[in-house]
Motif scaffolding. Sequence first.
Motif, mmCIF file in Angstrom:
data_model
loop_
_atom_site.group_PDB
_atom_site.id
_atom_site.type_symbol
_atom_site.label_atom_id
_atom_site.label_comp_id
_atom_site.label_asym_id
_atom_site.label_seq_id
_atom_site.Cartn_x
_atom_site.Cartn_y
_atom_site.Cartn_z
ATOM 1 N N ALA A 11 50.102 39.603 44.250
ATOM 2 C CA ALA A 11 51.532 39.373 44.518
ATOM 3 C C ALA A 11 52.162 38.554 43.394
ATOM 4 C CB ALA A 11 51.709 38.666 45.858
ATOM 5 N N LEU A 12 51.448 37.535 42.929
ATOM 6 C CA LEU A 12 51.986 36.713 41.846
ATOM 7 C C LEU A 12 52.002 37.449 40.517
ATOM 8 C CD1 LEU A 12 50.432 33.250 42.740
ATOM 9 C CD2 LEU A 12 52.808 33.975 42.998
ATOM 10 N N LEU A 13 51.030 38.330 40.292
ATOM 11 C CA LEU A 13 51.025 39.114 39.060
ATOM 12 C C LEU A 13 52.143 40.161 39.055
ATOM 13 C CD1 LEU A 13 47.208 39.671 38.497
ATOM 14 C CD2 LEU A 13 48.766 38.386 37.042
ATOM 15 N N MET A 14 52.376 40.775 40.202
ATOM 16 C CA MET A 14 53.407 41.806 40.279
ATOM 17 C C MET A 14 54.815 41.208 40.357
ATOM 18 S SD MET A 14 51.589 44.513 42.859
ATOM 19 C CE MET A 14 52.946 45.651 42.885
ATOM 20 N N HIS A 15 54.922 40.031 40.960
ATOM 21 C CA HIS A 15 56.225 39.403 41.168
ATOM 22 C C HIS A 15 56.153 37.925 40.769
ATOM 23 C CE1 HIS A 15 57.335 42.981 43.396
ATOM 24 N NE2 HIS A 15 56.280 42.817 44.164
ATOM 25 N N SER B 45 59.194 30.886 41.309
ATOM 26 C CA SER B 45 60.461 30.217 41.009
ATOM 27 C C SER B 45 61.480 30.345 42.138
ATOM 28 C CB SER B 45 61.055 30.763 39.707
ATOM 29 O OG SER B 45 61.294 32.152 39.828
ATOM 30 N N SER B 46 61.532 31.504 42.787
ATOM 31 C CA SER B 46 62.511 31.689 43.868
ATOM 32 C C SER B 46 61.940 32.578 44.969
ATOM 33 C CB SER B 46 63.796 32.297 43.314
ATOM 34 O OG SER B 46 63.522 33.522 42.669
ATOM 35 N N PRO B 47 61.043 32.024 45.770
ATOM 36 C CA PRO B 47 60.409 32.840 46.811
ATOM 37 C C PRO B 47 61.394 33.322 47.875
ATOM 38 C CG PRO B 47 59.731 30.556 47.007
ATOM 39 C CD PRO B 47 60.519 30.669 45.746
ATOM 40 N N SER B 48 62.405 32.535 48.183
ATOM 41 C CA SER B 48 63.361 32.968 49.211
ATOM 42 C C SER B 48 64.150 34.188 48.749
ATOM 43 C CB SER B 48 64.294 31.827 49.586
ATOM 44 O OG SER B 48 65.012 31.388 48.452
ATOM 45 N N ASP B 49 64.489 34.247 47.454
ATOM 46 C CA ASP B 49 65.192 35.416 46.930
ATOM 47 C C ASP B 49 64.299 36.655 47.008
ATOM 48 O OD1 ASP B 49 67.368 33.832 46.371
ATOM 49 O OD2 ASP B 49 66.893 33.637 44.225
ATOM 50 N N MET C 19 62.849 41.769 49.729
ATOM 51 C CA MET C 19 61.900 42.589 50.486
ATOM 52 C C MET C 19 62.491 42.982 51.835
ATOM 53 S SD MET C 19 58.210 40.820 49.770
ATOM 54 C CE MET C 19 57.414 41.707 51.081
ATOM 55 N N LYS C 20 63.169 42.035 52.479
ATOM 56 C CA LYS C 20 63.774 42.306 53.785
ATOM 57 C C LYS C 20 64.895 43.335 53.635
ATOM 58 C CE LYS C 20 65.712 39.998 57.777
ATOM 59 N NZ LYS C 20 66.120 38.720 58.362
ATOM 60 N N GLU C 21 65.676 43.203 52.577
ATOM 61 C CA GLU C 21 66.782 44.120 52.328
ATOM 62 C C GLU C 21 66.282 45.552 52.080
ATOM 63 O OE1 GLU C 21 69.632 44.793 48.546
ATOM 64 O OE2 GLU C 21 69.722 42.774 49.420
ATOM 65 N N LYS C 22 65.226 45.680 51.283
ATOM 66 C CA LYS C 22 64.691 47.005 50.952
ATOM 67 C C LYS C 22 63.759 47.545 52.038
ATOM 68 C CE LYS C 22 65.034 46.727 45.968
ATOM 69 N NZ LYS C 22 64.321 46.912 44.708
ATOM 70 N N ASN D 144 60.510 46.860 52.440
ATOM 71 C CA ASN D 144 59.162 47.154 51.944
ATOM 72 C C ASN D 144 58.246 45.947 52.143
ATOM 73 O OD1 ASN D 144 60.272 45.521 50.010
ATOM 74 N ND2 ASN D 144 59.821 46.838 48.280
ATOM 75 N N HIS D 145 58.012 45.629 53.396
ATOM 76 C CA HIS D 145 57.187 44.469 53.737
ATOM 77 C C HIS D 145 55.698 44.714 53.558
ATOM 78 C CE1 HIS D 145 60.957 43.806 55.922
ATOM 79 N NE2 HIS D 145 60.700 42.518 55.741
ATOM 80 N N THR D 146 55.276 45.947 53.653
ATOM 81 C CA THR D 146 53.841 46.220 53.686
ATOM 82 C C THR D 146 53.230 46.552 52.335
ATOM 83 O OG1 THR D 146 54.255 48.543 54.175
ATOM 84 C CG2 THR D 146 53.960 47.070 56.055
ATOM 85 N N HIS D 147 54.021 46.746 51.300
ATOM 86 C CA HIS D 147 53.423 47.201 50.043
ATOM 87 C C HIS D 147 52.456 46.202 49.422
ATOM 88 C CE1 HIS D 147 56.574 44.978 47.813
ATOM 89 N NE2 HIS D 147 55.783 45.101 46.771
ATOM 90 N N PRO D 148 52.658 44.890 49.509
ATOM 91 C CA PRO D 148 51.630 43.989 48.944
ATOM 92 C C PRO D 148 50.294 44.109 49.682
ATOM 93 C CG PRO D 148 53.678 42.789 49.312
ATOM 94 C CD PRO D 148 53.831 44.127 49.958
ATOM 95 N N VAL D 149 50.359 44.259 50.990
ATOM 96 C CA VAL D 149 49.140 44.365 51.790
ATOM 97 C C VAL D 149 48.418 45.680 51.478
ATOM 98 C CG1 VAL D 149 48.241 44.469 54.141
ATOM 99 C CG2 VAL D 149 50.106 42.914 53.595
ATOM 100 N N LEU D 150 49.174 46.761 51.358
ATOM 101 C CA LEU D 150 48.559 48.061 51.075
ATOM 102 C C LEU D 150 47.949 48.104 49.681
ATOM 103 C CD1 LEU D 150 51.164 50.498 52.665
ATOM 104 C CD2 LEU D 150 48.928 49.824 53.547
ATOM 105 N N TYR D 151 48.662 47.599 48.683
ATOM 106 C CA TYR D 151 48.121 47.586 47.324
ATOM 107 C C TYR D 151 46.862 46.734 47.251
ATOM 108 C CZ TYR D 151 52.577 49.584 45.724
ATOM 109 O OH TYR D 151 53.664 50.377 45.526
ATOM 110 N N SER D 152 46.873 45.599 47.906
ATOM 111 C CA SER D 152 45.689 44.735 47.914
ATOM 112 C C SER D 152 44.532 45.404 48.630
ATOM 113 C CB SER D 152 46.005 43.402 48.588
ATOM 114 O OG SER D 152 46.993 42.714 47.873
#
Length: 79
Positions: free
Chosen positions: A20-24, A29-33, A38-41, A43-51
């Motif tokens: 997650a840190l490598l991809m984003h 610096s701004s985790p809330s943003d 992620m909430k807007e788009k 795509n909540h599950t993509h970090p879990v699936l990629y991992s």
Amino acid sequence: MQKTIMREVGIYAIMLIALALLMHPDLLSSPSDRLALMKEKGNHTHPVLYSLIIYGVIGVLRLLFGWIKKMFIKKDQAK
């Protein structure tokens, strides 16, 4: 058994955080943003699936190397 499961969960969690840190890198610096994006788009599950995919590939490699290691240890002990 429980120790093995906890070790594997720990390995997966470390991989999830690292990927997650490598991809984003903006997560530091701004985790809330990032979370709002992620909430807007939606795509909540993509970090879990990629991992999970990377964990599976690494798991297969670990099994393969373990199998190869056992083959050589058995040959050395037979002599």
